[in-house]
Design a protein around this motif. Structure first.
Motif, short mmCIF file in Angstrom:
data_model
loop_
_atom_site.label_atom_id
_atom_site.label_comp_id
_atom_site.label_asym_id
_atom_site.label_seq_id
_atom_site.Cartn_x
_atom_site.Cartn_y
_atom_site.Cartn_z
N LEU A 293 13.04 24.63 -20.33
CA LEU A 293 12.80 24.87 -18.92
C LEU A 293 11.31 24.91 -18.62
O LEU A 293 10.85 24.43 -17.57
N LEU A 294 10.54 25.46 -19.55
CA LEU A 294 9.09 25.43 -19.42
C LEU A 294 8.58 24.00 -19.41
O LEU A 294 7.67 23.64 -18.64
N GLU A 295 9.16 23.17 -20.24
CA GLU A 295 8.79 21.75 -20.28
C GLU A 295 9.15 21.05 -18.97
O GLU A 295 8.43 20.16 -18.51
N MET A 296 10.26 21.44 -18.37
CA MET A 296 10.64 20.86 -17.08
C MET A 296 9.56 21.17 -16.03
O MET A 296 9.23 20.32 -15.20
N ALA A 297 9.01 22.37 -16.07
CA ALA A 297 7.94 22.72 -15.14
C ALA A 297 6.71 21.89 -15.42
O ALA A 297 6.04 21.41 -14.49
N ARG A 298 6.39 21.74 -16.68
CA ARG A 298 5.24 20.89 -17.04
C ARG A 298 5.42 19.47 -16.51
O ARG A 298 4.50 18.88 -15.94
N MET A 299 6.62 18.93 -16.66
CA MET A 299 6.88 17.58 -16.15
C MET A 299 6.72 17.52 -14.64
O MET A 299 6.20 16.52 -14.09
N SER A 300 7.14 18.57 -13.93
CA SER A 300 6.99 18.58 -12.47
C SER A 300 5.53 18.58 -12.05
O SER A 300 5.18 18.00 -11.02
N THR A 301 4.66 19.22 -12.82
CA THR A 301 3.23 19.17 -12.48
C THR A 301 2.68 17.77 -12.65
O THR A 301 1.68 17.41 -12.02
N GLU A 302 3.33 16.96 -13.49
CA GLU A 302 2.82 15.61 -13.77
C GLU A 302 3.47 14.54 -12.91
O GLU A 302 2.80 13.59 -12.48
N ASP A 303 4.79 14.68 -12.65
CA ASP A 303 5.44 13.63 -11.85
C ASP A 303 5.70 14.04 -10.41
O ASP A 303 6.08 13.21 -9.58
N GLY A 304 5.49 15.33 -10.07
CA GLY A 304 5.56 15.76 -8.68
C GLY A 304 6.91 16.16 -8.17
O GLY A 304 7.04 16.55 -6.99
N ARG A 349 1.15 29.55 -16.82
CA ARG A 349 0.72 28.19 -17.14
C ARG A 349 0.55 27.32 -15.90
O ARG A 349 -0.42 26.57 -15.79
N PHE A 350 1.53 27.41 -15.01
CA PHE A 350 1.59 26.41 -13.93
C PHE A 350 1.64 27.00 -12.52
O PHE A 350 1.69 26.25 -11.55
N LEU A 356 2.65 21.62 -8.36
CA LEU A 356 3.96 22.25 -8.57
C LEU A 356 4.45 22.93 -7.31
O LEU A 356 3.75 23.75 -6.72
N HIS A 357 5.67 22.59 -6.90
CA HIS A 357 6.41 23.34 -5.90
C HIS A 357 7.63 23.90 -6.61
O HIS A 357 8.48 23.15 -7.09
N LEU A 358 7.73 25.22 -6.68
CA LEU A 358 8.80 25.91 -7.39
C LEU A 358 9.59 26.75 -6.38
O LEU A 358 9.06 27.70 -5.81
N VAL A 359 10.84 26.39 -6.16
CA VAL A 359 11.68 27.07 -5.17
C VAL A 359 12.68 27.96 -5.91
O VAL A 359 13.48 27.47 -6.72
N LEU A 360 12.65 29.26 -5.61
CA LEU A 360 13.47 30.24 -6.32
C LEU A 360 14.61 30.71 -5.43
O LEU A 360 14.39 31.26 -4.35
#
Length: 473
Positions: A293-304, A349-350, A356-360
């Motif tokens: 899941l942390l990697e998924m966040a990293r990917m979102s910072t890179e692919d938007g 980290r992010f 990153l847009h993170l919706v909780l």
């Protein structure tokens, strides 16, 4: 006592404040957003409904069988799921009528629920139903609805246009070829916008049955060897790129918790290989998921891709029903929410990353003001998702709006999310949200906390601005 059926006539001021002074303000605010186009950035409508544009089969298929909001309450009232057609595919007419009669005969079970609001709005405003559902009116209403469904004006594409939907997001497996989405884009007779959403849950849950086969299939679709953890990462990145090329703007995640914790590359690879071999322990599988899941966040910072988290549900709570009828059949039950510490590794980290847009989202309203609003009130990346599922209800929406806004403001919320499989409920759900926000804003105006021009601007922003910005539409 009259033998005439009770009328079905939704009040034009429904859900607006009862106080006359507040209601007058709310009416003005609601009038500014009532007819605005619908932005639906998260939902579960099958895109093939719009691609094929075939008439809906019958009232049961449209209003009962696919809608777990409806079936769970009927089941709680003693109606077996098989009577409602759950898990059975297309029903013959006799069975469809029986499912519809069950809904009408138990209409009282929906009193004071949002389901009642949605169904009344759909029946009266879309299908011109004038009588309240009941055991006595069930067959007449079935015939009325069946007659409507045969008309071109009630085909899916015509309804899409009538509902004024500007964008509709679906929910899709990473291995999906998205052929329906691509065919819609290529269809010269179609002018709508239906976009996929990347939903990789099953590929992160190494303890779940079938995970190893799913990961192998992921590699086959991506053209990558997923026998190693690095291969899994490469395959995920490949499929995310494919989804983005086909219009996706978000990746959606739903696990029991939102725990995130990094593993060393060597440890991640060891657990990944053990899970493929079926020898990973439950604790190791959880640690791998939290790292993924942390990697998924990293990917979102890179692919938007906007990252949305819908955690805290015990899926398939009733094992026998799950085995017989499958998932999403009404017995998923909320768990306690916990965000502050579980998300800290991700946010350290992010959390301040500009991409990153993170919706909780949460099904535990105790965390609205204690955790979600404070997180959104500091981290630029964090937004509070609208009330979802069990809290997509008038009083819960009001509690959410009050609890979140005073700490995070309006701008750090997501805009309304309908999260529905029931296509015809989309306008009713969005209308409910618009009415409730108009009422909340009216209270702020009446208390002289904001001026009415600001309330009007905010009402429009919640409908149009927030979802467009948060989901990068």
């Amino acid at each position: 006592m009259s033998s005439q059926p009770a009328p079905l006539a939704p009040h034009p001021d429904r859900l607006l404040p009862a106080d006359p002074a507040l209601r007058a303000i709310a009416r003005r605010l609601y009038s500014t957003v009532r007819d605005l186009p619908i932005v639906s950035p998260h939902g579960h409508v099958d895109p093939r409904i719009l691609l094929d544009d075939e008439p809906f089969r019958d009232p049961a298929q449209l209003f009962v069988t696919p809608d777990h909001y409806v079936t769970r309450l009927l089941h709680a009232s003693g109606v077996p799921l098989e009577v409602l057609g759950v898990g059975q595919g297309p029903l013959p007419e006799a069975a469809a009528r029986e499912a519809w009669r069950a809904l009408c005969s138990h209409w009282d079970a929906f009193r004071a629920t949002p389901v009642r609001y949605w169904l009344e709005s759909e029946l009266a405003e879309i299908f011109d139903v004038a009588a309240r559902p009941s055991a006595q009116t069930a067959d007449v209403l079935y015939d009325h609805l069946a007659e409507r469904l045969m008309k071109d004006a009630y085909r899916p594409r015509a309804l899409y246009d009538r509902f004024a939907i500007s964008v509709l997001a679906t929910t899709d497996d990473p291995c999906d070829d998205l052929s329906a989405h691509r065919a819609l884009v290529a269809d010269p007779t179609w002018s709508g916008r239906v976009i996929p959403t990347f939903r990789p849950d099953r590929y992160l849950e190494a303890a779940q049955p079938g995970w190893a086969d799913a990961v192998v299939h992921l590699g086959e679709v991506a053209g990558v060897d997923t026998g190693s953890y690095s291969g899994w990462v490469a395959a995920m990145e490949d499929r995310r790129s494919y989804f983005i090329a086909n219009g996706a703007v978000s990746a959606d995640h739903s696990h029991e918790d939102v725990g995130t914790a990094a593993l060393a590359d060597r440890e991640a690879d060891r657990i990944h290989r053990a899970a493929l071999a079926g020898t990973a322990t439950p604790a190791e599988a959880v640690s791998l998921r939290r790292h993924m899941l942390l990697e998924m966040a990293r990917m979102s910072t890179e692919d938007g891709l906007t990252m949305t988290l819908h955690p805290g549900v015990r899926r398939g709570h009733h094992g026998p029903s799950n085995a017989r009828f499958g998932p999403d059949t009404g017995h998923d039950i909320p768990l306690r929410g916990d965000f502050t510490d579980p998300l800290r590794p991700l946010l350290e980290r992010f959390g301040t990353h500009p991409n990153l847009h993170l919706v909780l989202f949460t099904l535990d309203e105790t965390v609205f003001s204690r955790e979600l609003a404070p997180l959104a009130g500091f981290y630029p990346s964090v937004y509070v998702g609208a009330p979802w599922w069990f809290y997509d209800a008038p009083d819960a929406v009001r509690r959410w709006r009050s609890a979140v806004t005073e700490t995070a403001g309006f701008a750090k919320t997501s805009g309304f999310i309908d999260d529905t499989r029931a296509f015809c409920s989309i306008p009713a759900r969005h209308d409910m949200s618009r009415r409730l926000d108009a009422g909340y804003l009216a209270g702020l105006v009446a208390e002289h906390r904001i001026d009415e021009d600001e309330a009007t601007e905010t009402a429009v922003d919640l409908v149009s601005g927030r979802p467009l910005e948060v989901f990068k539409l």
